[in-house]
Scaffold this active site. Structure first.
Site, PDB file in Angstrom:
ATOM      1  N   LYS A 176       0.872  -1.180   0.000  1.00 26.21           N
ATOM      2  CA  LYS A 176       0.000   0.000   0.000  1.00 26.21           C
ATOM      3  C   LYS A 176       0.905   1.224   0.000  1.00 26.21           C
ATOM      4  O   LYS A 176       1.452   1.614   1.030  1.00 26.21           O
ATOM      5  CB  LYS A 176      -0.891  -0.014   1.247  1.00 26.21           C
ATOM      6  CG  LYS A 176      -2.240   0.655   1.093  1.00 26.21           C
ATOM      7  CD  LYS A 176      -2.212   2.132   0.756  1.00 26.21           C
ATOM      8  CE  LYS A 176      -1.925   3.012   1.941  1.00 26.21           C
ATOM      9  NZ  LYS A 176      -1.788   4.452   1.572  1.00 26.21           N
TER      10      LYS A 176
ATOM     11  N   GLY B  85       6.796   5.319   8.256  1.00 23.90           N
ATOM     12  CA  GLY B  85       5.998   6.548   8.273  1.00 23.90           C
ATOM     13  C   GLY B  85       6.076   7.224   9.620  1.00 23.90           C
ATOM     14  O   GLY B  85       7.101   7.156  10.308  1.00 23.90           O
ATOM     15  N   SER B  86       4.974   7.869  10.013  1.00 30.22           N
ATOM     16  CA  SER B  86       4.988   8.692  11.227  1.00 30.22           C
ATOM     17  C   SER B  86       4.791   7.825  12.481  1.00 30.22           C
ATOM     18  O   SER B  86       4.174   6.759  12.416  1.00 30.22           O
ATOM     19  CB  SER B  86       3.868   9.724  11.149  1.00 30.22           C
ATOM     20  OG  SER B  86       2.620   9.071  11.098  1.00 30.22           O
TER      21      SER B  86
ATOM     22  N   GLY C 233       2.406   4.621  12.915  1.00 29.65           N
ATOM     23  CA  GLY C 233       3.128   3.402  13.287  1.00 29.65           C
ATOM     24  C   GLY C 233       2.506   2.746  14.513  1.00 29.65           C
ATOM     25  O   GLY C 233       2.392   1.522  14.592  1.00 29.65           O
TER      26      GLY C 233
ATOM     27  N   GLU D 149       9.677   1.507  10.841  1.00 30.15           N
ATOM     28  CA  GLU D 149      10.655   2.586  10.654  1.00 30.15           C
ATOM     29  C   GLU D 149       9.921   3.909  10.754  1.00 30.15           C
ATOM     30  O   GLU D 149       9.054   4.195   9.942  1.00 30.15           O
ATOM     31  CB  GLU D 149      11.347   2.420   9.292  1.00 30.15           C
ATOM     32  CG  GLU D 149      12.700   3.068   9.259  1.00 30.15           C
ATOM     33  CD  GLU D 149      12.634   4.489   8.785  1.00 30.15           C
ATOM     34  OE1 GLU D 149      12.503   5.383   9.648  1.00 30.15           O
ATOM     35  OE2 GLU D 149      12.706   4.709   7.573  1.00 30.15           O
TER      36      GLU D 149
ATOM     37  N   CYS E 189      13.806  10.529   6.418  1.00 30.13           N
ATOM     38  CA  CYS E 189      13.827  10.109   7.825  1.00 30.13           C
ATOM     39  C   CYS E 189      15.234  10.204   8.409  1.00 30.13           C
ATOM     40  O   CYS E 189      15.398  10.466   9.589  1.00 30.13           O
ATOM     41  CB  CYS E 189      13.258   8.705   7.961  1.00 30.13           C
ATOM     42  SG  CYS E 189      13.876   7.574   6.727  1.00 30.13           S
TER      43      CYS E 189
ATOM     44  N   GLU F  54      10.739  15.587  14.980  1.00 27.07           N
ATOM     45  CA  GLU F  54      11.060  15.472  13.558  1.00 27.07           C
ATOM     46  C   GLU F  54      10.217  16.492  12.776  1.00 27.07           C
ATOM     47  O   GLU F  54       8.989  16.428  12.780  1.00 27.07           O
ATOM     48  CB  GLU F  54      10.754  14.055  13.058  1.00 27.07           C
ATOM     49  CG  GLU F  54      11.197  13.851  11.625  1.00 27.07           C
ATOM     50  CD  GLU F  54      10.937  12.436  11.116  1.00 27.07           C
ATOM     51  OE1 GLU F  54       9.797  11.961  11.251  1.00 27.07           O
ATOM     52  OE2 GLU F  54      11.866  11.820  10.562  1.00 27.07           O
TER      53      GLU F  54
END
Ligand code: NAD
Length: 496
Positions: free
Chosen positions: A183, A236-237, A241, A258, A292, A392
């Site tokens: 996806k 992703g975020s 996550g 990750e 990232c 981040e």
């Protein structure tokens, strides 16, 4: 900074059929027939439409992957490897299209891509997944372990690097004999679809790699919740996550995760600044800081602070910002939400008392007026507890923090929730070794960034400590992560 040559425009319909995603090797629309517009973030122009897949489409894709599994699992690993080599060859042949497709949907300038090399590396691993022979209590018994694929695995990837993310998260499980439902992100799904098309053309059988496009709350949420999925990967975020991890927990399946970073660039008093400064700027300007592993914090020894800030500022002022098809260093941010996020952090940094040395705002004049362009921004006088030093930002925003001794540098470097990558800039090999051990990060570079780029290390494991996630992409044993161990004990002793 490296100059990119202006490429010719891209004919997307010649690469991908309109409004379809890939299930069982067929280009099909969403069950609902709804679509999502994919826009060029530099102009807001719609460049393609993709299906707005949802739970039903995920179910179709999982069933397709289940149907393809027995034959793929039983395909010789040597043949799987050959097919992946062929995929890598096609990627190399179509390198230009892939790079431009990713550039136009993400907004970054066209540049060299690591995809084909990564695929080649993973292809070479397919027939090197080994089991063990076990010591036994009798010479008539044979004990061994087999490494078998999980089955159907799911991957959810973000928009910032769809090409490399597709390869990291699909090629290894496929090489190990799993079948995959991918996806991609709704903002940048085209590169993933095109790479899947090339996989099919390479001879990887229909159903081994399925791609379902759609929103995270619809297609995304349905994937880890599907009872047919045996393992997931997510990039992703942290918020998403967490949601994916909860879904995996309910489904009792493992997850590779990750979630980004706040990577420190530690500049020691003896650092070669002529080497460090261009690399530090590149690391935060690349892909507009939407990486990232971006080196978003510079930790500089107080003796070098003045010179470093002056030279960083000069380089920040020289960064060329523009559209993907121009010779620029940096493009726009991906969308309005990301632009707001970065602009909010610029305001937060000001309020916290950090000093803006360069940049600090949105670029509004033509040719920037239609896109999500933000100035590359250099903050000085940043303290470790500030939000811009902790969180981040995912934008072209670099924070300069000062330290007085090595212990303080380590404390600042390790003083965030993240631990993805780090760089140490020094000529002193002893300090380099010490700091490489003391910094909490999944990847520590010395006098370079990341894996060192085109002349760097090959197959370098990538992944995080702490809240940056768990599991590694790449590495010599990466394929093993996509297998489960079966112990087999054979009693061949004669009947008494
Ligand atoms: P996100 O985590 O929301 O999206 C990443 C992927 O997850 C996309 O494919 C999305 O469709 C999917 N998704 C969203 N909600 C989901 C759900 N409930 N269940 C399953 N899948 C879902 O990230 P974003 O909104 O695109 O970006 C927000 C922030 O995340 C960024 O500002 C950045 O800080 C961070 N981010 C980090 C990385 C990274 O490489 N670690 C990449 C992209 C974004």
């Amino acid at each position: 900074m490296a100059t990119t040559t202006a490429p010719v425009p891209l004919d997307i319909p010649s690469l991908l059929p309109d409004s379809t995603h890939l299930i069982t090797g067929e280009w099909v629309p969403a069950r609902s027939r709804s679509t999502i517009d994919v826009a060029n973030p530099a102009t807001g122009t719609v460049i393609a439409r993709v299906p707005r897949g949802a739970a039903g489409d995920i179910d179709d894709a999982v069933r397709s992957a289940e149907a393809a599994l027995p034959a793929w699992r039983d395909t010789s690993p040597a043949v799987r490897g050959e097919l992946l080599y062929r995929w890598a060859e096609l990627v190399r042949e179509h390198d230009d299209d892939i790079n431009r497709l990713e550039a136009i949907e993400v907004g970054h300038p066209v540049g060299p891509s690591p995809i084909a090399a990564r695929l080649t590396y993973l292809a070479g691993k397919a027939d090197k997944v080994l089991g063990d022979t076990l010591p036994t209590r009798s010479p008539n018994v044979l004990g061994l372990t087999l490494r078998e694929p999980y089955g159907v695995v799911g991957a959810i990837i973000p928009w910032n690097a769809p090409g490399p993310m597709t390869v990291f998260n699909t090629a290894a499980p496929i090489a190990a004999g799993n079948t995959v439902v991918l996806k991609p992100a709704e903002d940048a799904p085209l590169t993933a679809l095109y790479l899947a098309r090339l996989a099919l053309e390479a001879g990887i059988p229909p159903g081994v790699l399925n791609v379902v496009t759609g929103y995270g709350s619809e297609a995304g949420a349905a994937l880890p919740a599907h009872p047919g999925i045996r393992k997931m990967s997510f990039t992703g975020s942290p918020a998403t996550g967490t949601a994916v991890m909860e879904a995996c927990a309910r489904n009792l399946i493992p997850l590779q995760l990750e979630l980004g970073g706040k990577s420190p660039q530690i500049v020691l008093p003896d650092a070669d600044l002529d080497k460090a400064i261009p690399a530090i700027v590149r690391s935060i300007v690349m892909n507009s800081g939407q990486v990232c592993a971006a080196g978003s914090r510079v930790l500089v020894h107080s003796s070098l602070h003045g010179r470093l800030v002056e030279e960083l500022a000069a380089r920040f002022r020289a960064v060329r910002v523009g559209t993907w098809d121009q010779p620029v260093d940096m493009g726009p941010l991906i969308n309005a939400r990301q632009e707001k996020r970065v602009l909010d952090y610029l305001a937060i940094g000001r309020e916290e008392g950090a000093e803006i040395v360069v940049g600090g705002g949105k670029l509004t004049e033509p040719p920037y007026s239609e896109g999500y362009f933000v100035e590359p921004t250099l903050f000085d006088q940043v303290r470790p507890e500030m939000r811009i030093a902790q969180e981040e930002i995912f934008g072209p925003v670099l924070s300069v923090l000062t330290y007085d001794d090595e212990d303080e540098a380590v404390a600042i470097a390790n003083g965030t929730r993240y631990g993805l990558t780090a760089t140490v800039w020094t000529r002193d090999i002893g300090r380099a070794v010490r700091l490489a051990r003391r910094v909490e990060a999944g990847q520590v570079a010395v006098n370079t960034v990341g894996d060192g780029g085109p002349t760097g290390s090959i197959g370098t494991p990538f992944g995080g400590y702490k809240n940056s996630g768990f599991g590694r992409s790449m590495g010599h044993d990466y394929l093993e992560d996509w297998t489960q161990v079966k112990a087999v004990v054979i009693d061949a002793s004669p009947t008494r």
